[in-house]
Design an enzyme around this catalytic site. Structure first.
Site, PDB file in Angstrom:
ATOM      1  N   HIS A   1       0.585  -1.282   0.058  1.00 33.25           N
ATOM      2  CA  HIS A   1      -0.063  -0.176   0.101  1.00 33.25           C
ATOM      3  C   HIS A   1       0.639   1.252  -0.026  1.00 33.25           C
ATOM      4  O   HIS A   1       0.597   2.529   0.090  1.00 33.25           O
ATOM      5  CB  HIS A   1      -0.734  -0.031   1.639  1.00 33.25           C
ATOM      6  CG  HIS A   1      -2.046  -1.307   1.499  1.00 33.25           C
ATOM      7  ND1 HIS A   1      -2.909  -1.761   1.943  1.00 33.25           N
ATOM      8  CD2 HIS A   1      -2.270  -1.998   0.069  1.00 33.25           C
ATOM      9  CE1 HIS A   1      -3.867  -2.321   1.824  1.00 33.25           C
ATOM     10  NE2 HIS A   1      -3.323  -2.458   0.439  1.00 33.25           N
TER      11      HIS A   1
ATOM     12  N   GLY B   1      -2.432  -9.436  12.600  1.00 35.59           N
ATOM     13  CA  GLY B   1      -2.800  -8.135  13.296  1.00 35.59           C
ATOM     14  C   GLY B   1      -3.692  -7.411  11.919  1.00 35.59           C
ATOM     15  O   GLY B   1      -3.274  -5.823  11.386  1.00 35.59           O
TER      16      GLY B   1
ATOM     17  N   ASN C   1      -3.534 -12.715  16.237  1.00 29.95           N
ATOM     18  CA  ASN C   1      -4.157 -11.331  15.629  1.00 29.95           C
ATOM     19  C   ASN C   1      -4.591 -11.711  17.486  1.00 29.95           C
ATOM     20  O   ASN C   1      -4.687 -12.268  17.996  1.00 29.95           O
ATOM     21  CB  ASN C   1      -5.484 -11.700  14.996  1.00 29.95           C
ATOM     22  CG  ASN C   1      -6.266 -10.191  14.393  1.00 29.95           C
ATOM     23  OD1 ASN C   1      -6.215  -9.561  15.747  1.00 29.95           O
ATOM     24  ND2 ASN C   1      -6.003  -9.904  13.759  1.00 29.95           N
ATOM     25  N   LEU C   2      -5.117 -10.021  17.900  1.00 33.16           N
ATOM     26  CA  LEU C   2      -5.445  -9.628  19.196  1.00 33.16           C
ATOM     27  C   LEU C   2      -6.765 -10.772  19.179  1.00 33.16           C
ATOM     28  O   LEU C   2      -7.385 -11.204  20.221  1.00 33.16           O
ATOM     29  CB  LEU C   2      -6.154  -8.502  19.117  1.00 33.16           C
ATOM     30  CG  LEU C   2      -5.912  -7.832  20.645  1.00 33.16           C
ATOM     31  CD1 LEU C   2      -4.631  -8.320  21.539  1.00 33.16           C
ATOM     32  CD2 LEU C   2      -6.772  -5.833  20.214  1.00 33.16           C
TER      33      LEU C   2
HETATM   34  N1  APR Z   1      -2.021  -7.452  18.589  1.00 31.48           N
HETATM   35  C1  APR Z   1      -2.212  -8.185  17.081  1.00 31.48           C
HETATM   36  N2  APR Z   1      -3.874  -7.081  16.325  1.00 31.48           N
HETATM   37  C2  APR Z   1      -3.464  -6.455  16.682  1.00 31.48           C
HETATM   38  C3  APR Z   1      -3.436  -5.665  17.762  1.00 31.48           C
HETATM   39  C4  APR Z   1      -2.592  -6.561  18.534  1.00 31.48           C
HETATM   40  N3  APR Z   1      -1.908  -5.071  19.451  1.00 31.48           N
HETATM   41  N4  APR Z   1      -4.748  -4.758  18.415  1.00 31.48           N
HETATM   42  C5  APR Z   1      -5.502  -4.926  16.699  1.00 31.48           C
HETATM   43  N5  APR Z   1      -5.279  -5.736  16.188  1.00 31.48           N
HETATM   44  C6  APR Z   1      -5.985  -5.967  15.016  1.00 31.48           C
HETATM   45  C7  APR Z   1      -7.537  -6.335  15.294  1.00 31.48           C
HETATM   46  O1  APR Z   1      -7.781  -7.298  15.999  1.00 31.48           O
HETATM   47  C8  APR Z   1      -8.108  -6.051  13.209  1.00 31.48           C
HETATM   48  O2  APR Z   1      -8.201  -7.938  13.470  1.00 31.48           O
HETATM   49  O3  APR Z   1      -5.453  -5.356  13.686  1.00 31.48           O
HETATM   50  C9  APR Z   1      -6.484  -5.897  12.981  1.00 31.48           C
HETATM   51  C10 APR Z   1      -6.353  -4.607  12.534  1.00 31.48           C
HETATM   52  O4  APR Z   1      -7.118  -4.262  11.446  1.00 31.48           O
HETATM   53  P1  APR Z   1      -7.624  -2.860  10.710  1.00 31.48           P
HETATM   54  O5  APR Z   1      -7.653  -1.783  11.769  1.00 31.48           O
HETATM   55  O6  APR Z   1      -8.808  -3.102   9.324  1.00 31.48           O
HETATM   56  O7  APR Z   1      -6.107  -2.857  10.168  1.00 31.48           O
HETATM   57  P2  APR Z   1      -5.532  -3.859   9.066  1.00 31.48           P
HETATM   58  O8  APR Z   1      -6.189  -4.812   8.339  1.00 31.48           O
HETATM   59  O9  APR Z   1      -4.249  -2.963   8.590  1.00 31.48           O
HETATM   60  O10 APR Z   1      -6.949  -2.693   6.608  1.00 31.48           O
HETATM   61  C11 APR Z   1      -6.022  -2.972   5.943  1.00 31.48           C
HETATM   62  O11 APR Z   1      -7.228  -1.144   5.178  1.00 31.48           O
HETATM   63  O12 APR Z   1      -7.679   0.666   5.226  1.00 31.48           O
HETATM   64  C12 APR Z   1      -7.341  -0.008   4.963  1.00 31.48           C
HETATM   65  O13 APR Z   1      -4.843   0.433   3.779  1.00 31.48           O
HETATM   66  C13 APR Z   1      -5.997   0.499   4.950  1.00 31.48           C
HETATM   67  O14 APR Z   1      -4.234  -1.022   5.255  1.00 31.48           O
HETATM   68  C14 APR Z   1      -4.762  -1.130   5.587  1.00 31.48           C
HETATM   69  C15 APR Z   1      -6.078  -2.238   5.136  1.00 31.48           C
END
Ligand code: APR
Length: 228
Positions: free
Chosen positions: A105, A171, A197-198
């Site tokens: 990204h 994550g 993942n959390l």
């Molecule tokens: N440790 C492990 N996992 C975690 C933690 C932690 N401390 N805190 C949150 N999480 C997990 C949540 O449970 C969730 O599954 O991280 C994930 C965050 O999900 P999103 O907020 O959707 O982030 P992401 O999956 O990276 O989003 C993907 O979406 O908006 C676009 O381009 C953006 O790259 C991003 C893409």
């Protein structure tokens, strides 16, 4: 030699204080992504988009890599055959010691010229009137992939998924394609799949799930892989 593909998302940087997108209070609950993370939003109001990424760039630059980033770098240093793909636009994997990071990204620390395609290290603060250092046009943008745009390095990622023995998603909510489809793609080629993942993002989607904050679960998993 077990070839491993690792996909990280915002959860790996959460313990460094950088927000996630879809958790409670996440970025997309505070900003309208169509305004700040689409080409149309940028065309409508480039200053607002630059402000959004200036804030995220400052947060990223002011954050420190956490034990998860450091552990993944340790794994890469100790083993050949590890491909690290991230959806994150921060540089915490690099600052945690990772040498090879595939930013599908893009990177908030990089800038791109919409006129000539030049790329360079982004200044801390970007503004619509900035001139491209290569062609001089006031057409600069953060070098990040917005919704509706094609993620970077997809051929390279597809090749790694087709030949890996283990796919690990760390994550990430698995909400955004094409990254969300990598687990099925790897499984189709016979890879084992693991989620760290959390909260499990989709029970039943991965062969194995390790629950907990990445800052604790990732170093433990790397120790397991390296037998340390
Ligand atoms: N440790 C492990 N996992 C975690 C933690 C932690 N401390 N805190 C949150 N999480 C997990 C949540 O449970 C969730 O599954 O991280 C994930 C965050 O999900 P999103 O907020 O959707 O982030 P992401 O999956 O990276 O989003 C993907 O979406 O908006 C676009 O381009 C953006 O790259 C991003 C893409």
């Amino acid at each position: 030699m077990r070839r491993i593909v690792i996909l990280t998302g915002a959860g790996v940087s959460a313990d460094s204080g950088l927000g996630t997108f879809r958790d409670k209070g996440g970025l997309w609950s505070r900003y309208d992504l169509s305004e700040v993370a689409t080409p149309e939003g940028f065309a409508r109001n480039p200053a607002a988009v630059h402000d959004f990424y200036n804030l995220r760039r400052a947060n990223a630059l002011d954050a420190a890599p956490n034990a998860a980033h450091v552990a993944l770098a340790r794994l890469q240093a100790a083993r050949d055959g590890v491909t690290l793909v991230t959806q994150n636009i921060d540089d915490l994997h690099e600052r945690g010691g990772s040498g090879a990071v595939i930013h599908m990204h893009g990177q908030v620390t990089r800038a791109l010229c919409n006129a000539c395609g030049a790329r360079w290290d982004a200044p801390r603060v970007m503004a619509p009137g900035d001139a491209c250092p290569a062609c001089g046009a006031a057409a600069t943008r953060p070098d990040v992939v917005w919704f509706g745009e094609v993620p970077y390095h997809m051929e390279r990622i597809a090749g790694a998924l087709a030949s890996c023995d283990l796919f690990v998603a760390i994550g990430t909510s698995g909400e955004v394609y094409p990254a969300a489809g990598f687990v099925e793609e790897a499984a189709r080629f016979g890879a084992e799949t693991l989620e760290i993942n959390l909260e499990p993002s989709a029970p039943g989607r991965f062969d194995r799930v390790i629950g907990g904050p990445a800052v604790e679960a990732v170093p433990d998993w790397v120790d397991e892989v390296l037998g340390t």
